[in-house]
Enzyme design. Structure first.
Site, PDB file in Angstrom:
ATOM      1  N   CYS A  30       0.833  -1.213   0.000  1.00  0.00           N
ATOM      2  CA  CYS A  30       0.000   0.000   0.000  1.00  0.00           C
ATOM      3  C   CYS A  30       0.869   1.264   0.000  1.00  0.00           C
ATOM      4  O   CYS A  30       1.976   1.266   0.530  1.00  0.00           O
ATOM      5  CB  CYS A  30      -0.875   0.030   1.238  1.00  0.00           C
ATOM      6  SG  CYS A  30      -1.849  -1.447   1.437  1.00  0.00           S
ATOM      7  N   ARG A  43       4.885  -0.012  -6.265  1.00  0.00           N
ATOM      8  CA  ARG A  43       4.919  -0.793  -5.028  1.00  0.00           C
ATOM      9  C   ARG A  43       3.968  -1.988  -5.090  1.00  0.00           C
ATOM     10  O   ARG A  43       4.056  -2.889  -4.269  1.00  0.00           O
ATOM     11  CB  ARG A  43       4.526   0.101  -3.838  1.00  0.00           C
ATOM     12  CG  ARG A  43       5.518   1.214  -3.568  1.00  0.00           C
ATOM     13  CD  ARG A  43       4.936   2.216  -2.598  1.00  0.00           C
ATOM     14  NE  ARG A  43       4.671   1.619  -1.298  1.00  0.00           N
ATOM     15  CZ  ARG A  43       5.448   1.759  -0.243  1.00  0.00           C
ATOM     16  NH1 ARG A  43       6.544   2.464  -0.325  1.00  0.00           N
ATOM     17  NH2 ARG A  43       5.128   1.202   0.901  1.00  0.00           N
ATOM     18  N   TRP A  78      -3.203  -2.628  -1.362  1.00  0.00           N
ATOM     19  CA  TRP A  78      -2.828  -4.017  -1.684  1.00  0.00           C
ATOM     20  C   TRP A  78      -3.579  -4.853  -0.661  1.00  0.00           C
ATOM     21  O   TRP A  78      -3.241  -4.846   0.529  1.00  0.00           O
ATOM     22  CB  TRP A  78      -1.314  -4.172  -1.546  1.00  0.00           C
ATOM     23  CG  TRP A  78      -0.745  -5.430  -2.108  1.00  0.00           C
ATOM     24  CD1 TRP A  78      -0.380  -5.666  -3.403  1.00  0.00           C
ATOM     25  CD2 TRP A  78      -0.431  -6.632  -1.390  1.00  0.00           C
ATOM     26  NE1 TRP A  78       0.135  -6.942  -3.537  1.00  0.00           N
ATOM     27  CE2 TRP A  78       0.118  -7.548  -2.318  1.00  0.00           C
ATOM     28  CE3 TRP A  78      -0.550  -7.028  -0.057  1.00  0.00           C
ATOM     29  CZ2 TRP A  78       0.536  -8.835  -1.956  1.00  0.00           C
ATOM     30  CZ3 TRP A  78      -0.133  -8.299   0.302  1.00  0.00           C
ATOM     31  CH2 TRP A  78       0.400  -9.186  -0.653  1.00  0.00           C
ATOM     32  N   ASN A 138      -1.726   2.238   5.972  1.00  0.00           N
ATOM     33  CA  ASN A 138      -0.877   1.102   5.570  1.00  0.00           C
ATOM     34  C   ASN A 138      -0.585   0.303   6.833  1.00  0.00           C
ATOM     35  O   ASN A 138      -0.318   0.890   7.884  1.00  0.00           O
ATOM     36  CB  ASN A 138       0.472   1.576   5.020  1.00  0.00           C
ATOM     37  CG  ASN A 138       0.344   2.243   3.668  1.00  0.00           C
ATOM     38  OD1 ASN A 138      -0.736   2.243   3.079  1.00  0.00           O
ATOM     39  ND2 ASN A 138       1.434   2.803   3.191  1.00  0.00           N
ATOM     40  N   GLY A 139      -0.598  -1.010   6.723  1.00  0.00           N
ATOM     41  CA  GLY A 139      -0.292  -1.835   7.894  1.00  0.00           C
ATOM     42  C   GLY A 139      -1.488  -2.695   8.250  1.00  0.00           C
ATOM     43  O   GLY A 139      -2.417  -2.870   7.454  1.00  0.00           O
ATOM     44  N   GLU A 147      18.622 -16.877  -8.799  1.00  0.00           N
ATOM     45  CA  GLU A 147      18.146 -15.541  -9.144  1.00  0.00           C
ATOM     46  C   GLU A 147      17.502 -15.538 -10.537  1.00  0.00           C
ATOM     47  O   GLU A 147      16.468 -14.909 -10.760  1.00  0.00           O
ATOM     48  CB  GLU A 147      19.322 -14.557  -9.054  1.00  0.00           C
ATOM     49  CG  GLU A 147      19.036 -13.128  -9.473  1.00  0.00           C
ATOM     50  CD  GLU A 147      17.953 -12.428  -8.670  1.00  0.00           C
ATOM     51  OE1 GLU A 147      17.465 -12.978  -7.669  1.00  0.00           O
ATOM     52  OE2 GLU A 147      17.558 -11.331  -9.086  1.00  0.00           O
ATOM     53  N   LYS A 195      13.671 -14.451 -11.270  1.00  0.00           N
ATOM     54  CA  LYS A 195      13.332 -13.388 -12.231  1.00  0.00           C
ATOM     55  C   LYS A 195      12.313 -13.898 -13.240  1.00  0.00           C
ATOM     56  O   LYS A 195      11.332 -13.241 -13.530  1.00  0.00           O
ATOM     57  CB  LYS A 195      14.565 -12.894 -13.001  1.00  0.00           C
ATOM     58  CG  LYS A 195      15.540 -12.022 -12.282  1.00  0.00           C
ATOM     59  CD  LYS A 195      15.064 -10.637 -11.969  1.00  0.00           C
ATOM     60  CE  LYS A 195      14.391 -10.584 -10.632  1.00  0.00           C
ATOM     61  NZ  LYS A 195      15.185 -10.386  -9.473  1.00  0.00           N
ATOM     62  N   GLU A 201       8.774 -14.527 -11.622  1.00  0.00           N
ATOM     63  CA  GLU A 201       7.967 -13.397 -11.164  1.00  0.00           C
ATOM     64  C   GLU A 201       7.451 -12.513 -12.289  1.00  0.00           C
ATOM     65  O   GLU A 201       6.360 -11.978 -12.174  1.00  0.00           O
ATOM     66  CB  GLU A 201       8.652 -12.592 -10.054  1.00  0.00           C
ATOM     67  CG  GLU A 201       9.895 -11.864 -10.405  1.00  0.00           C
ATOM     68  CD  GLU A 201      10.494 -11.122  -9.202  1.00  0.00           C
ATOM     69  OE1 GLU A 201       9.778 -10.781  -8.265  1.00  0.00           O
ATOM     70  OE2 GLU A 201      11.707 -10.884  -9.225  1.00  0.00           O
ATOM     71  N   HIS A 212      20.181 -36.142  -8.496  1.00  0.00           N
ATOM     72  CA  HIS A 212      19.521 -36.629  -7.284  1.00  0.00           C
ATOM     73  C   HIS A 212      18.006 -36.401  -7.324  1.00  0.00           C
ATOM     74  O   HIS A 212      17.355 -36.481  -6.288  1.00  0.00           O
ATOM     75  CB  HIS A 212      20.133 -35.958  -6.050  1.00  0.00           C
ATOM     76  CG  HIS A 212      21.593 -36.268  -5.879  1.00  0.00           C
ATOM     77  ND1 HIS A 212      22.055 -37.531  -5.598  1.00  0.00           N
ATOM     78  CD2 HIS A 212      22.691 -35.481  -5.996  1.00  0.00           C
ATOM     79  CE1 HIS A 212      23.387 -37.512  -5.530  1.00  0.00           C
ATOM     80  NE2 HIS A 212      23.794 -36.275  -5.775  1.00  0.00           N
ATOM     81  N   LYS A 263       6.373  -4.316  -4.603  1.00  0.00           N
ATOM     82  CA  LYS A 263       7.789  -3.982  -4.608  1.00  0.00           C
ATOM     83  C   LYS A 263       8.372  -4.093  -3.207  1.00  0.00           C
ATOM     84  O   LYS A 263       9.462  -4.600  -3.016  1.00  0.00           O
ATOM     85  CB  LYS A 263       7.975  -2.558  -5.138  1.00  0.00           C
ATOM     86  CG  LYS A 263       9.421  -2.080  -5.164  1.00  0.00           C
ATOM     87  CD  LYS A 263      10.226  -2.871  -6.165  1.00  0.00           C
ATOM     88  CE  LYS A 263      11.687  -2.480  -6.197  1.00  0.00           C
ATOM     89  NZ  LYS A 263      12.497  -3.517  -6.884  1.00  0.00           N
TER      90      LYS A 263
HETATM   91  O1  M6R Z   1      13.398  -4.709  -0.569  1.00  0.00           O
HETATM   92  P1  M6R Z   1      13.995  -6.061  -0.328  1.00  0.00           P
HETATM   93  O2  M6R Z   1      15.303  -6.225  -1.008  1.00  0.00           O
HETATM   94  O3  M6R Z   1      14.093  -6.394   1.128  1.00  0.00           O
HETATM   95  O4  M6R Z   1      12.991  -7.079  -0.978  1.00  0.00           O
HETATM   96  C1  M6R Z   1      13.135  -8.455  -0.809  1.00  0.00           C
HETATM   97  C2  M6R Z   1      12.276  -9.220  -1.783  1.00  0.00           C
HETATM   98  O5  M6R Z   1      10.924  -8.961  -1.552  1.00  0.00           O
HETATM   99  C3  M6R Z   1      12.620  -8.849  -3.239  1.00  0.00           C
HETATM  100  O6  M6R Z   1      13.962  -9.063  -3.527  1.00  0.00           O
HETATM  101  C4  M6R Z   1      11.756  -9.674  -4.222  1.00  0.00           C
HETATM  102  O7  M6R Z   1      12.124 -11.008  -4.167  1.00  0.00           O
HETATM  103  C5  M6R Z   1      11.894  -9.101  -5.625  1.00  0.00           C
HETATM  104  N1  M6R Z   1      10.614  -8.992  -6.232  1.00  0.00           N
HETATM  105  C6  M6R Z   1      12.777  -9.911  -6.492  1.00  0.00           C
HETATM  106  O8  M6R Z   1      12.856  -9.434  -7.797  1.00  0.00           O
END
Ligand code: M6R
Length: 614
Positions: A2, A27, A80, A106-107, A487, A491, A494, A510, A609
């Site tokens: 949010c 976000r 959100w 927010n929260g 990683e 990527k 997501e 394995h 985000k």
């Molecule tokens: O802001 P942060 O680096 O703490 O965020 C951690 C994860 O939420 C963030 O890296 C998330 O996995 C990304 N969407 C990856 O691309």
């Protein structure tokens, strides 16, 4: 997650709020709304506070807001969903029954059920399914002609986390904000004031900001602001100057933020290294570690806490700590560590790694370590973020604002920070001056290596087009490239929604090799060190079972080129620095697959985000 924005000043509030919400889009959100206190002279409206809320994108909200909407103070929100479905009613702002109090939140309010029951007994009718609506009714119930006092009284009864902004129709031009566990920043303009959960929402108006701390309340009017705690003790504000430029949050000719951020990496890595390399002594200089040389020398082990991509950077970091600085090191998922009743040993250095500096899992894990007496250094991007402020010291990575949900440039800057810290530690133990200088020379060459690797763009796009319709992918790597394989898989999933797994290449026999078929491509990251041949053996095992192989390997590797179906030749470099040259192709591959599939690259479904809830 949010986002909050508030404005009071001489300009048309609705325009500034919608523009601010647009800046917060990255976000992640599912609905948005604004509440504006119409000017008295504007007359016309039935209620003094006008509310407009829309499920879906900001574009929907923008369409619903009249171009000539009057009013010079207002609050806005991107939601959100946590409590209640995604719809217009559950979207924020929320009003009390009289329509005089408007809030955005927010929260999570943990005790909202009991407060709701108490208010319902007094005849209050709730219209949304949210926990947040209770704040509007509670403030209205406690209001005795002073909004700040009513907000403080209400906060005294709330349990949970909040960043809030509140207005009352009878106090035109005033907005009260408060923070407990969810960020809120005050923007000090010239004859105008802003509130936002994130400085990007106010960058077009001011760079002078005050980051609120937990337990603080702020009251803003166009000319003034006052910060105090819940018992009304005034607090001296610390005014910071934001160094980000407005251009940094624009797309600047790129089709989306992710593309822009991938291509910014030569510069962002350079910024992370800038001023920190001491070529003369073959070591590094840091301003903010807050640890004496003696304290650093006493460190016997390292632990990293982080989530998602930042955790992957931590895995690379731990590999470096162990192999180069000869310190045992483990990178832990913050969400796991916190509830494991962790043992905090003396002589252990913790790092909390977070792009946003607001990730709830990482923040709470950090607090748990600190509560047990551990020292935690932050590796953060966002200046003034909660983790940056609450850590015992740390390193800013200076990537500049990262807007796309998928983290790219922050990752390579986090890597740069780990290479620097590793060198500092290694030089205190058994790395010689000469080796230190060579290490720095390699590090200095990284931005140029990354620039060259980005030149593979068209080649990678062709390969992505060929494979984008596959349903499953394996990303395989060993040693320091294993986290890069993870990683790459993260990527791809997501932003393209294709299922992908990052695996240690030596582990496939394995179990995962059972997945191999002509429909399951494997992306191999082939190192140029002692693990190269072993990785090639795994490639052959996959080929023997009919699995397509895309190999990312050093340029000129004829053997790899002859085995793989597709070969991505990255520039040659010292094996210890290959995470930088290997991560670029996997970022580009994910990006081009998502593009091919017509996905919303910057705002993938279900993701936010900055994940500020557990
Ligand atoms: O802001 P942060 O680096 O703490 O965020 C951690 C994860 O939420 C963030 O890296 C998330 O996995 C990304 N969407 C990856 O691309």
């Amino acid at each position: 997650m949010c986002g909050i924005v508030g404005y009071t000043g001489p300009k048309q509030a609705s325009r500034i709020l919608v523009e601010g919400l647009k800046r917060l889009e990255y976000r992640g959100y599912d609905s948005a709304g604004i509440a504006v206190r119409e000017d008295d002279e504007a007359g016309g409206s039935q209620k003094p506070i006008v509310l407009i809320k829309k499920q879906g994108k900001i574009a929907e909200l923008r369409k619903a807001v009249p171009k000539d909407m009057a009013g010079h103070a207002g609050i806005g929100h991107t939601r959100w969903a946590t409590h209640g479905a995604v719809n217009d009613i559950n979207a924020h702002p929320h009003l009390d029954a009289s329509g005089k109090v408007a809030i955005v939140h927010n929260g999570i309010i943990e005790n909202y059920m009991s407060l709701k029951e108490m208010l319902e007994k007094k005849g209050v009718v709730f219209i949304s399914e949210t926990d947040s609506e209770v704040i509007a009714h509670l403030v209205a119930y406690l209001y005795r002609g002073d909004l700040e006092a009513a907000v403080k009284a209400a906060l005294g009864q709330l349990k949970g986390t909040y960043g809030i902004a509140v207005m009352h129709a009878d106090e035109p031009g005033r907005i009260v904000g408060a923070r407990n566990g969810s960020p809120l920043v005050v923007g000090i303009g010239d004859g105008e004031m802003l509130l936002a959960s994130d400085v990007t929402a106010m960058l077009a108006h001011t760079k002078r900001v005050v980051y609120l701390n937990d337990g603080e309340v702020v009251s803003i009017t166009p000319a003034d602001f006052r910060i105090s705690d819940l018992s009304d003790q005034a607090i001296d504000p610390k005014i910071d100057l934001v160094t980000w430029e407005l251009g940094a949050i624009e797309k600047e000719g790129f089709s989306c933020y992710m593309e822009k951020e991938i291509f910014e990496q030569p510069e962002s890595i350079e910024r992370a290294l800038s001023g920190r390399m001491d070529m003369e002594y073959g070591t590094v200089k840091f301003g903010g570690l807050n640890l004496s040389k003696k304290e650093l020398l006493a460190i016997q082990r390292v632990r990293v806490i982080a989530a998602g991509t930042s955790w992957h950077a931590g895995l690379v970091g731990c590999h470096l700590f162990e192999s180069i600085a000869r310190l045992p090191a483990v990178s832990e998922l913050a969400s796991e560590l916190r509830y494991r009743n962790p043992v905090v040993e003396p002589e252990t250095l913790y790092f909390a790694v977070s792009q946003s500096g607001e990730t709830a899992d990482t923040l709470y894990a950090m607090r748990e370590i600190q509560r047990r007496g551990g020292s935690v250094l932050g590796i953060c991007n966002v200046v003034g973020s909660t983790i940056a402020r609450e850590s015992d010291g740390g390193v800013y990575v200076h990537s500049g604002p990262e807007i796309a949900v998928a983290s790219t440039k922050a990752f390579t800057s986090q890597l740069a920070a780990f290479y620097l810290v590793t060198l500092a530690m290694a030089r205190m133990h058994d790395m010689s001056h000469h080796e230190g200088v060579r290490f720095l020379e390699n590090l200095k060459a990284v931005p140029e290596l990354v620039r060259k690797t980005l030149g593979l763009r068209d080649h990678i796009q062709k390969i992505a087009k060929k494979y984008a319709h596959a349903k499953d992918f394996l990303f395989l790597g060993r040693g320091i490239l294993y986290p890069i394989a993870m990683e790459g898989a993260l990527k791809l999933k997501e932003i393209s929604y294709i299922h992908a797994e990052g695996y240690a290449a030596g582990e496939i026999k394995h179990g995962p090799i059972a997945l191999i078929s002509p429909d399951t491509p494997s992306i191999f990251l082939v190192p140029n060190d002692h693990l190269r041949e072993k990785t090639i053996t795994s490639m052959k095992e996959i080929k023997a079972r009919g699995g397509p192989v895309v190999a990312i390997a050093e340029e000129g590797d004829e053997l790899v080129a002859s085995i793989a179906d597709d070969y991505i030749p990255v520039p040659k470099c010292d094996a210890r620095f290959q995470p930088f040259t290997m991560v670029i192709p996997v970022q580009l591959f994910a990006y081009f697959c998502a593009l091919e599939l017509g996905r919303d690259v910057d705002q993938p479904r279900n993701l936010a985000k900055s994940v500020t809830v557990e």
